[in-house]
Design an enzyme around this catalytic site. Sequence first.
Site, PDB file in Angstrom:
ATOM      1  N   TYR A 113       0.868  -1.178   0.000  1.00  0.00           N
ATOM      2  CA  TYR A 113       0.000   0.000   0.000  1.00  0.00           C
ATOM      3  C   TYR A 113       0.904   1.227   0.000  1.00  0.00           C
ATOM      4  O   TYR A 113       2.066   1.145  -0.391  1.00  0.00           O
ATOM      5  CB  TYR A 113      -0.934  -0.095   1.229  1.00  0.00           C
ATOM      6  CG  TYR A 113      -2.125   0.827   1.169  1.00  0.00           C
ATOM      7  CD1 TYR A 113      -2.917   0.902   0.034  1.00  0.00           C
ATOM      8  CD2 TYR A 113      -2.424   1.636   2.259  1.00  0.00           C
ATOM      9  CE1 TYR A 113      -3.994   1.779  -0.015  1.00  0.00           C
ATOM     10  CE2 TYR A 113      -3.503   2.502   2.215  1.00  0.00           C
ATOM     11  CZ  TYR A 113      -4.279   2.575   1.086  1.00  0.00           C
ATOM     12  OH  TYR A 113      -5.333   3.432   1.025  1.00  0.00           O
ATOM     13  N   LYS A 168     -21.133 -19.076 -11.158  1.00  0.00           N
ATOM     14  CA  LYS A 168     -20.225 -19.035 -12.332  1.00  0.00           C
ATOM     15  C   LYS A 168     -18.821 -18.661 -11.861  1.00  0.00           C
ATOM     16  O   LYS A 168     -17.831 -19.230 -12.324  1.00  0.00           O
ATOM     17  CB  LYS A 168     -20.705 -17.986 -13.350  1.00  0.00           C
ATOM     18  CG  LYS A 168     -22.056 -18.292 -13.963  1.00  0.00           C
ATOM     19  CD  LYS A 168     -21.950 -18.935 -15.327  1.00  0.00           C
ATOM     20  CE  LYS A 168     -23.343 -19.330 -15.807  1.00  0.00           C
ATOM     21  NZ  LYS A 168     -23.360 -20.230 -16.927  1.00  0.00           N
ATOM     22  N   GLU A 210     -23.911 -12.578 -18.993  1.00  0.00           N
ATOM     23  CA  GLU A 210     -24.669 -13.749 -18.565  1.00  0.00           C
ATOM     24  C   GLU A 210     -26.132 -13.389 -18.346  1.00  0.00           C
ATOM     25  O   GLU A 210     -26.443 -12.367 -17.727  1.00  0.00           O
ATOM     26  CB  GLU A 210     -24.067 -14.249 -17.235  1.00  0.00           C
ATOM     27  CG  GLU A 210     -24.549 -15.601 -16.788  1.00  0.00           C
ATOM     28  CD  GLU A 210     -24.067 -16.729 -17.705  1.00  0.00           C
ATOM     29  OE1 GLU A 210     -22.883 -16.761 -18.076  1.00  0.00           O
ATOM     30  OE2 GLU A 210     -24.908 -17.574 -18.066  1.00  0.00           O
ATOM     31  N   ASP A 236     -24.392 -17.325 -22.604  1.00  0.00           N
ATOM     32  CA  ASP A 236     -25.618 -18.062 -22.974  1.00  0.00           C
ATOM     33  C   ASP A 236     -25.699 -18.267 -24.480  1.00  0.00           C
ATOM     34  O   ASP A 236     -26.291 -19.235 -24.940  1.00  0.00           O
ATOM     35  CB  ASP A 236     -26.861 -17.312 -22.478  1.00  0.00           C
ATOM     36  CG  ASP A 236     -26.839 -17.235 -20.980  1.00  0.00           C
ATOM     37  OD1 ASP A 236     -27.018 -18.263 -20.334  1.00  0.00           O
ATOM     38  OD2 ASP A 236     -26.567 -16.134 -20.469  1.00  0.00           O
ATOM     39  N   GLY A 270     -33.862 -17.340 -28.997  1.00  0.00           N
ATOM     40  CA  GLY A 270     -33.354 -16.256 -28.152  1.00  0.00           C
ATOM     41  C   GLY A 270     -31.839 -16.296 -28.214  1.00  0.00           C
ATOM     42  O   GLY A 270     -31.255 -16.689 -29.233  1.00  0.00           O
ATOM     43  N   ALA A 272     -29.478 -18.199 -26.794  1.00  0.00           N
ATOM     44  CA  ALA A 272     -28.815 -19.481 -27.056  1.00  0.00           C
ATOM     45  C   ALA A 272     -29.185 -20.020 -28.439  1.00  0.00           C
ATOM     46  O   ALA A 272     -28.326 -20.517 -29.168  1.00  0.00           O
ATOM     47  CB  ALA A 272     -29.199 -20.478 -25.960  1.00  0.00           C
ATOM     48  N   ASN A 362     -33.198 -24.909 -18.855  1.00  0.00           N
ATOM     49  CA  ASN A 362     -32.921 -25.066 -17.422  1.00  0.00           C
ATOM     50  C   ASN A 362     -33.967 -24.307 -16.615  1.00  0.00           C
ATOM     51  O   ASN A 362     -34.371 -23.234 -17.033  1.00  0.00           O
ATOM     52  CB  ASN A 362     -31.543 -24.466 -17.085  1.00  0.00           C
ATOM     53  CG  ASN A 362     -30.407 -25.366 -17.505  1.00  0.00           C
ATOM     54  OD1 ASN A 362     -30.528 -26.569 -17.454  1.00  0.00           O
ATOM     55  ND2 ASN A 362     -29.313 -24.757 -17.917  1.00  0.00           N
ATOM     56  N   ASN A 392     -22.969 -24.859 -20.506  1.00  0.00           N
ATOM     57  CA  ASN A 392     -21.866 -23.976 -20.898  1.00  0.00           C
ATOM     58  C   ASN A 392     -20.689 -24.006 -19.908  1.00  0.00           C
ATOM     59  O   ASN A 392     -19.624 -23.504 -20.210  1.00  0.00           O
ATOM     60  CB  ASN A 392     -22.355 -22.558 -21.189  1.00  0.00           C
ATOM     61  CG  ASN A 392     -23.350 -22.057 -20.186  1.00  0.00           C
ATOM     62  OD1 ASN A 392     -23.308 -22.446 -19.037  1.00  0.00           O
ATOM     63  ND2 ASN A 392     -24.244 -21.182 -20.633  1.00  0.00           N
TER      64      ASN A 392
HETATM   65  N1  NAI Z   1     -27.857 -25.957 -21.058  1.00  0.00           N
HETATM   66  C1  NAI Z   1     -27.215 -24.826 -21.195  1.00  0.00           C
HETATM   67  O1  NAI Z   1     -25.985 -24.753 -21.178  1.00  0.00           O
HETATM   68  C2  NAI Z   1     -27.989 -23.596 -21.387  1.00  0.00           C
HETATM   69  C3  NAI Z   1     -29.335 -23.601 -21.313  1.00  0.00           C
HETATM   70  N2  NAI Z   1     -30.032 -22.466 -21.523  1.00  0.00           N
HETATM   71  C4  NAI Z   1     -31.473 -22.536 -21.349  1.00  0.00           C
HETATM   72  O2  NAI Z   1     -32.109 -22.270 -22.580  1.00  0.00           O
HETATM   73  C5  NAI Z   1     -33.277 -21.513 -22.373  1.00  0.00           C
HETATM   74  C6  NAI Z   1     -33.220 -20.237 -23.176  1.00  0.00           C
HETATM   75  O3  NAI Z   1     -32.148 -19.432 -22.723  1.00  0.00           O
HETATM   76  P1  NAI Z   1     -31.806 -18.056 -23.469  1.00  0.00           P
HETATM   77  O4  NAI Z   1     -31.634 -18.281 -24.920  1.00  0.00           O
HETATM   78  O5  NAI Z   1     -30.707 -17.451 -22.704  1.00  0.00           O
HETATM   79  O6  NAI Z   1     -33.150 -17.237 -23.196  1.00  0.00           O
HETATM   80  P2  NAI Z   1     -33.855 -16.116 -24.097  1.00  0.00           P
HETATM   81  O7  NAI Z   1     -34.870 -15.482 -23.226  1.00  0.00           O
HETATM   82  O8  NAI Z   1     -32.856 -15.291 -24.775  1.00  0.00           O
HETATM   83  O9  NAI Z   1     -34.603 -16.953 -25.242  1.00  0.00           O
HETATM   84  C7  NAI Z   1     -35.594 -17.885 -25.011  1.00  0.00           C
HETATM   85  C8  NAI Z   1     -36.420 -17.993 -26.266  1.00  0.00           C
HETATM   86  O10 NAI Z   1     -37.242 -19.147 -26.145  1.00  0.00           O
HETATM   87  C9  NAI Z   1     -38.545 -18.799 -26.558  1.00  0.00           C
HETATM   88  N3  NAI Z   1     -39.490 -19.673 -25.903  1.00  0.00           N
HETATM   89  C10 NAI Z   1     -39.816 -19.743 -24.607  1.00  0.00           C
HETATM   90  N4  NAI Z   1     -40.771 -20.653 -24.403  1.00  0.00           N
HETATM   91  C11 NAI Z   1     -41.058 -21.173 -25.617  1.00  0.00           C
HETATM   92  C12 NAI Z   1     -41.970 -22.161 -26.075  1.00  0.00           C
HETATM   93  N5  NAI Z   1     -42.785 -22.744 -25.215  1.00  0.00           N
HETATM   94  N6  NAI Z   1     -41.964 -22.468 -27.386  1.00  0.00           N
HETATM   95  C13 NAI Z   1     -41.139 -21.860 -28.250  1.00  0.00           C
HETATM   96  N7  NAI Z   1     -40.277 -20.892 -27.870  1.00  0.00           N
HETATM   97  C14 NAI Z   1     -40.233 -20.568 -26.582  1.00  0.00           C
HETATM   98  C15 NAI Z   1     -38.700 -17.345 -26.152  1.00  0.00           C
HETATM   99  O11 NAI Z   1     -39.737 -16.697 -26.863  1.00  0.00           O
HETATM  100  C16 NAI Z   1     -37.322 -16.801 -26.490  1.00  0.00           C
HETATM  101  O12 NAI Z   1     -37.241 -16.354 -27.820  1.00  0.00           O
HETATM  102  C17 NAI Z   1     -33.376 -21.307 -20.862  1.00  0.00           C
HETATM  103  O13 NAI Z   1     -34.170 -22.315 -20.306  1.00  0.00           O
HETATM  104  C18 NAI Z   1     -31.952 -21.468 -20.392  1.00  0.00           C
HETATM  105  O14 NAI Z   1     -31.874 -21.928 -19.066  1.00  0.00           O
HETATM  106  C19 NAI Z   1     -29.439 -21.289 -21.862  1.00  0.00           C
HETATM  107  C20 NAI Z   1     -28.084 -21.222 -21.925  1.00  0.00           C
HETATM  108  C21 NAI Z   1     -27.251 -22.353 -21.623  1.00  0.00           C
HETATM  109  C1  PYR Z   2     -26.430 -22.616 -17.897  1.00  0.00           C
HETATM  110  C2  PYR Z   2     -26.857 -21.236 -18.162  1.00  0.00           C
HETATM  111  O1  PYR Z   2     -26.037 -20.367 -18.323  1.00  0.00           O
HETATM  112  C3  PYR Z   2     -28.274 -20.954 -18.249  1.00  0.00           C
HETATM  113  O2  PYR Z   2     -29.088 -21.869 -18.165  1.00  0.00           O
HETATM  114  O3  PYR Z   2     -28.621 -19.757 -18.401  1.00  0.00           O
HETATM  115 MG    MG Z   3     -26.884 -18.404 -18.405  1.00  0.00          MG
END
Ligand code: NAI
Ligand code: PYR
Ligand code: MG
Length: 475
Positions: A113, A168, A210, A236, A270, A272, A362, A392
């Site tokens: 320091y 994370k 995130e 994501d 979305g 992902a 998730n 991820n």
């Molecule tokens: N396993 C992994 O490593 C990861 C999993 N995820 C999961 O994927 C999902 C989406 O995450 P993000 O893309 O970050 O979210 P986001 O909010 O950017 O996108 C989600 C999209 O899914 C659509 N959606 C939701 N319910 C729906 C349905 N019943 N039918 C059709 N489309 C639908 C929404 O309108 C939106 O466009 C979450 O459940 C998240 O936890 C996300 C990132 C990593």
């Molecule tokens: C795993 C992760 O980053 C998510 O589900 O949003």
């Molecule tokens: Mg995430």
Amino acid sequence: MAIQQTSGLSLILRLQIDNTASFSDVASAIGEAGGDIIAVDVIHVHKDHVVRDITVNVHNEAHRERVVESLSKRNGIKVVNVSDRTFLVHLGGKIEIQARTPVKNRDDLSRVYTPGVARVCQAIAEDPSKAFQLTIKRNTVAVVSDGTAVLGLGDIGPEAAMPVMEGKAMLFKQFADVDAFPICLNTKDPDEIVRTVIALSPGFGGINLEDISSPRCFEVEERLKEALDIPVFHDDQHGTAVVLLAGLINALKIVDKRMEDLRVVVCGIGAAGVACTRILKSAGVPTVIGVDRQGIIEAGKHYENPVWDWYAQNSNPEKLTGTLDDAIRGADVFIGVSGPGVLTVDHLKSMARDPIVFAMANPTPEIAPEDAEPYVRILATGRSDYPNQINNVLCFPGMFRGALDARARDINEDMKLAAADAIASCVPEDQLNEQYIIPSVFNKQVVKAVSRAVAEAAYRSGVARRVPKFDVSAE
Ligand SMILES: NC(=O)C1=CN([C@@H]2O[C@H](COP(=O)(O)OP(=O)(O)OC[C@H]3O[C@@H](n4cnc5c(N)ncnc54)[C@H](O)[C@@H]3O)[C@@H](O)[C@H]2O)C=CC1
Ligand SMILES: CC(=O)C(=O)O
Ligand SMILES: [Mg+2]
């Protein structure tokens, strides 16, 4: 393919057991309700009773209630407290900061320091790149969220996002020795997020965005990548896409299909979903069909959401219209990054031979693994309690380790594709099977392989500011 789930909820039940009852009464009450005793501890012994902590695994919250009720009904057994071990592990938060050098006397104090530190500050003022040598910058990542798309829980706010961001940060440290800080912002305004991240960036060697909802996440990432000379990576999007591609590379070896022949449905366009589509296209998949709540993203149609507009011009070459029912007929692969319950058994039955289903929403996947299991050849989810976890976490620690080691300015497509190949290569060919397409997150080879591949790709693609030295003796 039989699916084995490895865990549900883990409880610690504090019981007061009177001398009129015995431990076997406790064990049979728990056993009759279907609970699994994992550990037993004695807390106090009194002359007329004993207090014990019993650790019990149950399937879910309803099952927990059944176990507690079964114990409460027994004479001589009182349930004093029920603790959920998941909540216990969060008490007081999950991370802390530790000093690397002890400050034991005035001499130490004057060096770490003031006044000694002033000379170090001046050296950095004269040459800001020295921040990489003389501060934590070379090893730090900001994990930044606005709490708008936390897991599959939606917009739950910045405070509620903290446990995920702390998690994370823990994983960054444990798997890749990266010092990551959870930063949850009390704003959803893209301009303000961009301004804030730029303002806090000097202390960091990388920015991991995130759980920022789409479409704002695309704009925020793009603007930050443009403005900063450290890697900005929306986990994501790209972490998910990298791990998905790694899983698919290995799954295709089992079903004997090629990327160039695939028909893939991505559900949930979305953060992902868009990144998964981009990486699939980079890997040579010709037909990707996107489906969101309103149905198939139609080829050539104009959408208000600029990313969907891009999507409409770059997917669905068969120009399909309709719903998921129409998209999934004859598909080789389903990628779910949407929400729970989107996929039905009828959908699975309509897919091409040897269906590959990555139901990654998730915490609840697009279809319950137990329901899907009889109808698919390969199933993966995002969860750690089923086989084939596409999460991820397999990517981001090694990705940033490699980027920081190479002092990379950016994380680019070459680095992402290299990371996917590296993850896939961690499953030896002779061990590859339907339930083992992706390495465990505890496989120590993963971070080594990913960080090395990423650093090399950074160097090859011209974004490295340093050639990292690899410890070949450790291989
Ligand atoms: N396993 C992994 O490593 C990861 C999993 N995820 C999961 O994927 C999902 C989406 O995450 P993000 O893309 O970050 O979210 P986001 O909010 O950017 O996108 C989600 C999209 O899914 C659509 N959606 C939701 N319910 C729906 C349905 N019943 N039918 C059709 N489309 C639908 C929404 O309108 C939106 O466009 C979450 O459940 C998240 O936890 C996300 C990132 C990593
Ligand atoms: C795993 C992760 O980053 C998510 O589900 O949003
Ligand atoms: Mg995430």
